[in-house]
Scaffold this active site. Structure first.
Site, short mmCIF file in Angstrom:
data_model
loop_
_atom_site.label_atom_id
_atom_site.label_comp_id
_atom_site.label_asym_id
_atom_site.label_seq_id
_atom_site.Cartn_x
_atom_site.Cartn_y
_atom_site.Cartn_z
N HIS A 57 0.85 -1.20 0.00
CA HIS A 57 0.00 0.00 0.00
C HIS A 57 0.88 1.24 0.00
O HIS A 57 1.54 1.56 0.98
CB HIS A 57 -0.96 -0.01 1.20
CG HIS A 57 -1.98 -1.10 1.10
ND1 HIS A 57 -3.10 -1.00 0.30
CD2 HIS A 57 -2.04 -2.34 1.64
CE1 HIS A 57 -3.80 -2.12 0.37
NE2 HIS A 57 -3.18 -2.96 1.18
N ARG A 59 -0.19 4.28 -0.43
CA ARG A 59 -0.90 5.33 0.31
C ARG A 59 -1.01 6.65 -0.45
O ARG A 59 -1.37 7.68 0.14
CB ARG A 59 -0.27 5.60 1.68
CG ARG A 59 -0.44 4.46 2.66
CD ARG A 59 -1.90 4.29 3.02
NE ARG A 59 -2.10 3.32 4.08
CZ ARG A 59 -2.92 2.27 3.98
NH1 ARG A 59 -3.58 2.03 2.86
NH2 ARG A 59 -3.09 1.47 5.00
N ASN A 89 -6.62 1.03 -3.31
CA ASN A 89 -7.54 1.69 -2.38
C ASN A 89 -6.96 2.98 -1.80
O ASN A 89 -6.77 3.13 -0.60
CB ASN A 89 -7.99 0.74 -1.26
CG ASN A 89 -6.84 0.09 -0.51
OD1 ASN A 89 -5.69 0.14 -0.96
ND2 ASN A 89 -7.12 -0.50 0.63
N ASP A 145 -8.83 -4.84 -3.34
CA ASP A 145 -8.24 -5.08 -2.02
C ASP A 145 -8.71 -4.06 -0.99
O ASP A 145 -8.78 -2.87 -1.25
CB ASP A 145 -6.72 -5.09 -2.04
CG ASP A 145 -6.19 -5.50 -0.68
OD1 ASP A 145 -6.64 -6.55 -0.20
OD2 ASP A 145 -5.40 -4.76 -0.08
N HIS A 172 -9.24 -10.05 -2.37
CA HIS A 172 -9.33 -9.94 -0.92
C HIS A 172 -10.63 -10.64 -0.52
O HIS A 172 -11.70 -10.05 -0.57
CB HIS A 172 -9.34 -8.45 -0.55
CG HIS A 172 -9.67 -8.13 0.87
ND1 HIS A 172 -8.82 -7.43 1.69
CD2 HIS A 172 -10.76 -8.37 1.63
CE1 HIS A 172 -9.38 -7.25 2.88
NE2 HIS A 172 -10.56 -7.83 2.87
N HIS A 198 -3.20 -12.39 0.96
CA HIS A 198 -3.07 -12.58 2.41
C HIS A 198 -3.89 -13.74 2.99
O HIS A 198 -4.70 -13.54 3.89
CB HIS A 198 -3.37 -11.28 3.17
CG HIS A 198 -4.56 -10.49 2.67
ND1 HIS A 198 -5.81 -11.02 2.53
CD2 HIS A 198 -4.65 -9.19 2.27
CE1 HIS A 198 -6.64 -10.08 2.07
NE2 HIS A 198 -5.95 -8.97 1.91
N ASP A 264 1.61 -6.82 2.51
CA ASP A 264 0.41 -6.06 2.90
C ASP A 264 0.81 -4.87 3.79
O ASP A 264 0.11 -4.52 4.73
CB ASP A 264 -0.62 -6.96 3.60
CG ASP A 264 -2.02 -6.35 3.56
OD1 ASP A 264 -2.18 -5.23 3.01
OD2 ASP A 264 -2.95 -6.97 4.09
N HIS A 268 -0.41 3.46 8.85
CA HIS A 268 -1.47 4.28 9.44
C HIS A 268 -0.85 5.16 10.52
O HIS A 268 0.10 4.74 11.20
CB HIS A 268 -2.53 3.41 10.12
CG HIS A 268 -3.42 2.70 9.16
ND1 HIS A 268 -4.26 3.35 8.28
CD2 HIS A 268 -3.62 1.37 8.95
CE1 HIS A 268 -4.92 2.46 7.56
NE2 HIS A 268 -4.56 1.25 7.94
N PRO A 278 -7.54 -0.98 10.01
CA PRO A 278 -6.80 -2.23 10.00
C PRO A 278 -5.48 -2.08 9.22
O PRO A 278 -5.44 -1.37 8.22
CB PRO A 278 -7.73 -3.19 9.26
CG PRO A 278 -8.54 -2.32 8.36
CD PRO A 278 -8.62 -0.96 9.01
ZN LIG Z 1 -6.71 -7.06 1.65
#
Ligand SMILES: [Zn+2]
Length: 385
Positions: A57, A59, A89, A145, A172, A198, A264, A268, A278
């Site tokens: 990710h 971000r 995402n 995802d 996912h 995952h 993964d 955060h 999460p």
């Molecule tokens: Zn995922």
């Protein structure tokens, strides 16, 4: 030219010298030093192809407060990764040309190679599939995802299209085992290219084993945290599971049912975590965690190279490996044992429950396309971001 002396080359199962010239591995063997060479002594180090992350990710755009482009770059190089598959995402989500262009503009200035995924549904809303035919010019990987594809018809359409156009869907599944079963049934029905992200549970692994034994072609990813920890109360999707789940993952790795390790890596802020986001930050420590688990469970280093480098790179059409003529994407790792320290992390987000835990193995040097980009704690050549 860079000459690396006395490295233990995992894939070749021997200690040897490696000469790098013009971005490529020029020669492997006993090589005499010349004054024009930069000579590195790698006695006691493992040499492997640099790692590729099948699940990262970035971000960006939209979540720079969790991780900037530059921090992503530096964290990856420190972790021994030179290329990552970045999920979609973000904010806005990656479902159109404009967003992917914006990301590519930034990532083209990094030393890290970022392969950007697009969503399966418009706006990640799960209502309508995006136009795969049109979007195929921007990516060959699509994923929701962060969310399950609830609508079976969208999944079926995506799978059919993936077969017709030759792209990959990264899935996912949530709830995991139930949705893995549904999606295997769909692949059995219409075919397609499906990758399970995952995978964390014994019941899921059992479904996957059955499917692969039956000849159904799906690929399967596991994460460092599901291999490293059990029964830990830290919010990740899917949750950190139990010992029997971990052992099922390990057995599946040994039996050849797992295709890749995806970190993964999901930064955060402290506040986001308090509000229930999460995710776990992983990329800088993935190797040390995996090395420890593999060592304890007697899984060989060649399997580690396969899962952390060769296979995930193949997802984006890259051939990796310590071989004459190949691009010099290389890591050198020590087998040092130490405790993780979150103050050492290069990304601003420190969301890990593993601070202070014992690991084995440290990335000492990362070479990308023949250039040293990370050397014992120092990022050597920085991107412009
Ligand atoms: Zn995922």
């Amino acid at each position: 030219m860079i000459l690396i002396k006395n490295a233990f080359i995992v894939e070749l199962d021997r200690t040897d010298d490696v000469l790098i010239e013009n971005g490529k591995i020029k020669k492997i063997g006993s090589i005499k030093e010349e004054v024009s060479y930069d000579v590195l002594d790698a006695t006691g180090m493992y040499m492997m192809p640099s790692f590729s992350d099948s699940h990262f990710h970035l971000r960006n755009p939209g979540h720079e407060h969790k991780q900037t482009y530059k921090e992503a770059n530096d964290a990856c190089l420190k972790g021994g990764y030179t290329d990552v598959i970045a999920l979609a995402n973000t904010n806005p989500v990656v479902d159109c040309k404009e967003v992917i262009d914006e990301i590519n503009e930034h990532t083209s200035k990094l030393d890290l190679d970022v392969y950007q995924v697009m969503t399966v549904s418009k706006g990640l809303k799960g209502k309508e599939a995006i136009d795969f035919d049109e979007m195929l010019q921007y990516t060959k990987i699509f994923s929701e995802d962060g969310k399950n594809v609830d609508d079976e018809q969208i999944m079926e359409k995506a799978l059919k299209k993936s077969k017709e156009l030759g792209f990959l869907i990264m899935d996912h599944s949530e709830p995991e085992s139930e949705m893995i079963k549904r999606n295997i049934d769909l692949v059995r029905k219409v075919g397609g290219n499906l990758h399970f992200c995952h995978t964390s549970k014994k019941a899921s692994i059992e479904e996957i084993r059955k499917a692969k034994d039956e000849g159904i072609k799906v690929t399967v990813e596991v994460t460092p945290h599901h291999l490293f920890a059990v029964d830990m109360d830290y919010k990740v999707h899917p949750p950190i599971a139990h010992q029997e789940d971990k052992l099922a993952l390990i057995k599946a790795i040994k039996d050849g049912y797992i295709d890749s390790i995806g970190t993964d890596h999901a930064p955060h802020t402290e506040e986001d975590k308090k509000n229930g986001s999460p995710g776990i930050i992983n990329i800088e420590n993935a190797y040390s965690m995996i090395r420890k688990v593999f060592y304890e469970h007697d899984i060989d280093m060649k399997t580690l190279v396969q899962l952390m480098s060769i296979w995930p790179a193949k997802l984006v059409g890259k051939e990796k490996g310590i071989k004459e003529g190949n691009v010099a994407d290389i890591v050198l790792c020590s087998d040092e044992e130490y405790k993780l320290n979150k103050n050492d992390l290069l990304t601003r987000s420190k969301n890990t429950p593993f601070d202070g835990m014992d690991v084995k193995g440290r990335v000492a040097l990362t070479i990308s396309k023949g250039v040293i980009v990370y050397d014992n704690g120092q990022i050597k050549r920085k991107g412009n971001q």
